[in-house]
Scaffold this motif. Structure first.
Motif, PDB file in Angstrom:
ATOM      1  N   ARG A 131       0.834  -1.211   0.000  1.00 26.98           N
ATOM      2  CA  ARG A 131       0.000   0.000   0.000  1.00 26.98           C
ATOM      3  C   ARG A 131       0.864   1.254   0.000  1.00 26.98           C
ATOM      4  O   ARG A 131       0.636   2.191  -0.784  1.00 26.98           O
ATOM      5  CB  ARG A 131      -0.922  -0.001   1.220  1.00 26.98           C
ATOM      6  CG  ARG A 131      -1.867   1.206   1.281  1.00 26.98           C
ATOM      7  CD  ARG A 131      -2.772   1.155   2.496  1.00 26.98           C
ATOM      8  NE  ARG A 131      -2.035   1.249   3.752  1.00 26.98           N
ATOM      9  CZ  ARG A 131      -1.839   0.235   4.579  1.00 26.98           C
ATOM     10  NH1 ARG A 131      -2.304  -0.966   4.295  1.00 26.98           N
ATOM     11  NH2 ARG A 131      -1.165   0.405   5.706  1.00 26.98           N
ATOM     12  N   GLU A 132       1.873   1.290   0.871  1.00 24.15           N
ATOM     13  CA  GLU A 132       2.745   2.462   0.959  1.00 24.15           C
ATOM     14  C   GLU A 132       3.561   2.642  -0.316  1.00 24.15           C
ATOM     15  O   GLU A 132       3.767   3.765  -0.776  1.00 24.15           O
ATOM     16  CB  GLU A 132       3.676   2.324   2.168  1.00 24.15           C
ATOM     17  CG  GLU A 132       2.952   2.427   3.502  1.00 24.15           C
ATOM     18  CD  GLU A 132       3.839   2.059   4.676  1.00 24.15           C
ATOM     19  OE1 GLU A 132       5.066   1.879   4.468  1.00 24.15           O
ATOM     20  OE2 GLU A 132       3.317   1.938   5.800  1.00 24.15           O
ATOM     21  N   LEU A 133       4.010   1.533  -0.881  1.00 19.99           N
ATOM     22  CA  LEU A 133       4.784   1.614  -2.118  1.00 19.99           C
ATOM     23  C   LEU A 133       3.934   2.204  -3.233  1.00 19.99           C
ATOM     24  O   LEU A 133       4.384   3.084  -3.978  1.00 19.99           O
ATOM     25  CB  LEU A 133       5.289   0.223  -2.513  1.00 19.99           C
ATOM     26  CG  LEU A 133       6.100   0.131  -3.807  1.00 19.99           C
ATOM     27  CD1 LEU A 133       7.320   1.046  -3.758  1.00 19.99           C
ATOM     28  CD2 LEU A 133       6.526  -1.320  -4.062  1.00 19.99           C
ATOM     29  N   GLY A 134       2.703   1.746  -3.344  1.00 18.85           N
ATOM     30  CA  GLY A 134       1.810   2.285  -4.366  1.00 18.85           C
ATOM     31  C   GLY A 134       1.559   3.767  -4.179  1.00 18.85           C
ATOM     32  O   GLY A 134       1.569   4.540  -5.145  1.00 18.85           O
ATOM     33  N   ALA A 135       1.351   4.179  -2.918  1.00 18.42           N
ATOM     34  CA  ALA A 135       1.093   5.596  -2.637  1.00 18.42           C
ATOM     35  C   ALA A 135       2.321   6.443  -2.945  1.00 18.42           C
ATOM     36  O   ALA A 135       2.215   7.528  -3.531  1.00 18.42           O
ATOM     37  CB  ALA A 135       0.689   5.765  -1.171  1.00 18.42           C
ATOM     38  N   ASN A 136       3.501   5.952  -2.562  1.00 24.77           N
ATOM     39  CA  ASN A 136       4.732   6.708  -2.809  1.00 24.77           C
ATOM     40  C   ASN A 136       5.015   6.852  -4.299  1.00 24.77           C
ATOM     41  O   ASN A 136       5.441   7.915  -4.766  1.00 24.77           O
ATOM     42  CB  ASN A 136       5.918   6.024  -2.120  1.00 24.77           C
ATOM     43  CG  ASN A 136       5.854   6.128  -0.609  1.00 24.77           C
ATOM     44  OD1 ASN A 136       5.173   6.996  -0.071  1.00 24.77           O
ATOM     45  ND2 ASN A 136       6.536   5.239   0.079  1.00 24.77           N
ATOM     46  N   LEU A 137       4.784   5.797  -5.041  1.00 21.66           N
ATOM     47  CA  LEU A 137       5.024   5.856  -6.483  1.00 21.66           C
ATOM     48  C   LEU A 137       4.025   6.777  -7.161  1.00 21.66           C
ATOM     49  O   LEU A 137       4.356   7.478  -8.115  1.00 21.66           O
ATOM     50  CB  LEU A 137       4.946   4.452  -7.084  1.00 21.66           C
ATOM     51  CG  LEU A 137       6.084   3.512  -6.694  1.00 21.66           C
ATOM     52  CD1 LEU A 137       5.820   2.110  -7.222  1.00 21.66           C
ATOM     53  CD2 LEU A 137       7.420   4.024  -7.217  1.00 21.66           C
ATOM     54  N   SER A 138       2.799   6.777  -6.644  1.00 24.98           N
ATOM     55  CA  SER A 138       1.784   7.674  -7.196  1.00 24.98           C
ATOM     56  C   SER A 138       2.192   9.127  -6.987  1.00 24.98           C
ATOM     57  O   SER A 138       2.078   9.960  -7.895  1.00 24.98           O
ATOM     58  CB  SER A 138       0.433   7.404  -6.525  1.00 24.98           C
ATOM     59  OG  SER A 138      -0.547   8.314  -6.980  1.00 24.98           O
ATOM     60  N   ILE A 164       7.524  23.143  -2.554  1.00 27.24           N
ATOM     61  CA  ILE A 164       6.315  22.603  -3.186  1.00 27.24           C
ATOM     62  C   ILE A 164       6.379  21.080  -3.254  1.00 27.24           C
ATOM     63  O   ILE A 164       5.401  20.382  -2.950  1.00 27.24           O
ATOM     64  CB  ILE A 164       6.139  23.210  -4.594  1.00 27.24           C
ATOM     65  CG1 ILE A 164       5.684  24.669  -4.470  1.00 27.24           C
ATOM     66  CG2 ILE A 164       5.146  22.400  -5.430  1.00 27.24           C
ATOM     67  CD1 ILE A 164       5.737  25.442  -5.770  1.00 27.24           C
ATOM     68  N   ARG A 165       7.518  20.551  -3.655  1.00 26.63           N
ATOM     69  CA  ARG A 165       7.659  19.093  -3.764  1.00 26.63           C
ATOM     70  C   ARG A 165       7.541  18.419  -2.399  1.00 26.63           C
ATOM     71  O   ARG A 165       6.906  17.363  -2.266  1.00 26.63           O
ATOM     72  CB  ARG A 165       9.001  18.742  -4.416  1.00 26.63           C
ATOM     73  CG  ARG A 165       9.052  19.094  -5.902  1.00 26.63           C
ATOM     74  CD  ARG A 165      10.427  18.860  -6.514  1.00 26.63           C
ATOM     75  NE  ARG A 165      10.429  19.256  -7.909  1.00 26.63           N
ATOM     76  CZ  ARG A 165      10.049  18.479  -8.920  1.00 26.63           C
ATOM     77  NH1 ARG A 165       9.644  17.239  -8.670  1.00 26.63           N
ATOM     78  NH2 ARG A 165      10.070  18.918 -10.160  1.00 26.63           N
ATOM     79  N   LYS A 166       8.137  19.028  -1.396  1.00 27.33           N
ATOM     80  CA  LYS A 166       8.057  18.449  -0.050  1.00 27.33           C
ATOM     81  C   LYS A 166       6.624  18.498   0.470  1.00 27.33           C
ATOM     82  O   LYS A 166       6.134  17.546   1.084  1.00 27.33           O
ATOM     83  CB  LYS A 166       8.993  19.198   0.900  1.00 27.33           C
ATOM     84  CG  LYS A 166       9.147  18.530   2.271  1.00 27.33           C
ATOM     85  CD  LYS A 166      10.230  19.203   3.076  1.00 27.33           C
ATOM     86  CE  LYS A 166      10.407  18.541   4.443  1.00 27.33           C
ATOM     87  NZ  LYS A 166      10.905  17.157   4.330  1.00 27.33           N
ATOM     88  N   ALA A 167       5.937  19.602   0.200  1.00 26.87           N
ATOM     89  CA  ALA A 167       4.542  19.725   0.627  1.00 26.87           C
ATOM     90  C   ALA A 167       3.664  18.706  -0.091  1.00 26.87           C
ATOM     91  O   ALA A 167       2.758  18.114   0.508  1.00 26.87           O
ATOM     92  CB  ALA A 167       4.036  21.142   0.352  1.00 26.87           C
ATOM     93  N   GLY A 168       3.936  18.504  -1.383  1.00 26.56           N
ATOM     94  CA  GLY A 168       3.154  17.531  -2.137  1.00 26.56           C
ATOM     95  C   GLY A 168       3.377  16.113  -1.672  1.00 26.56           C
ATOM     96  O   GLY A 168       2.481  15.269  -1.739  1.00 26.56           O
ATOM     97  N   ASP A 169       4.565  15.852  -1.157  1.00 26.73           N
ATOM     98  CA  ASP A 169       4.922  14.500  -0.728  1.00 26.73           C
ATOM     99  C   ASP A 169       4.543  14.231   0.723  1.00 26.73           C
ATOM    100  O   ASP A 169       4.020  13.163   1.059  1.00 26.73           O
ATOM    101  CB  ASP A 169       6.427  14.300  -0.914  1.00 26.73           C
ATOM    102  CG  ASP A 169       6.825  12.833  -0.948  1.00 26.73           C
ATOM    103  OD1 ASP A 169       5.930  11.972  -0.877  1.00 26.73           O
ATOM    104  OD2 ASP A 169       8.028  12.546  -1.065  1.00 26.73           O
ATOM    105  N   HIS A 170       4.789  15.227   1.597  1.00 26.30           N
ATOM    106  CA  HIS A 170       4.625  14.995   3.037  1.00 26.30           C
ATOM    107  C   HIS A 170       3.676  15.969   3.733  1.00 26.30           C
ATOM    108  O   HIS A 170       3.497  15.870   4.946  1.00 26.30           O
ATOM    109  CB  HIS A 170       5.989  15.062   3.729  1.00 26.30           C
ATOM    110  CG  HIS A 170       6.973  14.051   3.230  1.00 26.30           C
ATOM    111  ND1 HIS A 170       6.835  12.700   3.445  1.00 26.30           N
ATOM    112  CD2 HIS A 170       8.108  14.191   2.495  1.00 26.30           C
ATOM    113  CE1 HIS A 170       7.847  12.053   2.879  1.00 26.30           C
ATOM    114  NE2 HIS A 170       8.625  12.933   2.297  1.00 26.30           N
ATOM    115  N   GLY A 171       3.092  16.907   2.997  1.00 26.57           N
ATOM    116  CA  GLY A 171       2.170  17.850   3.616  1.00 26.57           C
ATOM    117  C   GLY A 171       2.837  19.177   3.976  1.00 26.57           C
ATOM    118  O   GLY A 171       4.061  19.257   4.113  1.00 26.57           O
TER     119      GLY A 171
END
Length: 263
Positions: A131-138, A164-171
């Motif tokens: 599940r986490e792998l799918g979310a991270n790749l998405s 922006i990239r960090k916010a998109g990835d981790h909030g």
């Protein structure tokens, strides 16, 4: 008691004599019954998909014991002593993990090898791992939709891109500390970022007046940039890419970063 033991022994003998299909515990599914087997197994949809990939890539029959040992079989029969996906995947990951990564996630090469080896060592619960792998790749695929790579942008736009990239990835919350630590023009961009996200309370003292003044001037353009990035990264609106380019060019102009290369 003797009758029940005899019945169990007879059933075991019959199951052991089966030469095709799928045997799971004391249940048998014929050679066309892969879907029925997967429904019978306990586990998440991702785990069942991984088991399905493995079944499709078997070169022979296989026996997976409860203790995790696996054996190739002469006959085209799949024998699972466990009915839960996780222990099956733990047993089969070493041989079939790379195939699972390739066919489920389109991963290969060094990236796949790193993920494969990490899971081989950790043996994280496969439901969470997949599940986490799918979310991270998405998320990674969405980040690839941003027009410029970070290293293609001049200061301080590259810092805005990193935020922006960090916010998109981790909030957004994950970016606050990063925004505070910029130097020079990055500090001004960090202040602008905190203003855009209403995170300046108690933080003004961390920024000199010059950074606050410059950053405040950049807020409208940075807000335009984040709004378009949010549409791309969080709302799957790929057509917002054009708005992102316009906003970045505006931010380049107002920050003095100069004319940008075409994305």
């Amino acid at each position: 008691l003797e009758d029940s033991i005899l019945a169990r022994e007879c059933r075991t003998s019959i199951l052991n004599s089966i030469e095709d299909g799928y045997v799971c515990g004391t249940n048998w599914f014929d050679s066309e019954g892969k879907n029925e087997l997967l429904e019978f197994l306990s586990g998440s949809e991702n785990e069942k998909e991984a088991v399905s990939v493995i079944l499709d890539n078997l070169d022979s029959g296989i026996h997976v014991r409860q203790d995790g040992q696996t054996f190739d079989l002469e006959h085209e029969v799949v024998r699972f002593e466990e009915s839960s996906c996780h222990p099956l995947l733990v047993s089969l990951w070493e041989e079939y993990g790379m195939v699972v990564l390739e066919q489920m996630f389109n991963l290969d090469g060094e990236k796949a090898d790193l993920i494969y080896k990490k899971q081989l060592q950790r043996k994280q619960g496969f439901g969470a791992f997949l599940r986490e792998l799918g979310a991270n790749l998405s998320t990674a695929k969405k980040l690839d939709l941003l027009p410029w790579k970070t290293n293609e942008l001049p200061v301080p736009l590259n810092f805005a891109d990193k935020l922006i990239r960090k916010a998109g990835d981790h909030g957004i919350a994950s970016t606050v500390s990063m925004a505070r630590k910029g130097n020079g023009l990055e500090s001004a961009m960090g202040w602008a970022w905190l203003v855009v996200h209403d995170r300046t309370e108690s933080d003004a003292w961390r920024f000199d007046s010059s950074s606050r003044d410059k950053g405040s001037d950049w807020v409208p353009a940075l807000k335009m940039l984040w709004d378009s990035a949010e549409k791309i990264l969080l709302k799957n609106q790929k057509d917002a890419r054009g708005d992102y380019i316009v906003a970045m060019e505006k931010l380049a102009e107002i920050s003095g970063a100069g004319k940008l290369s075409k994305p």
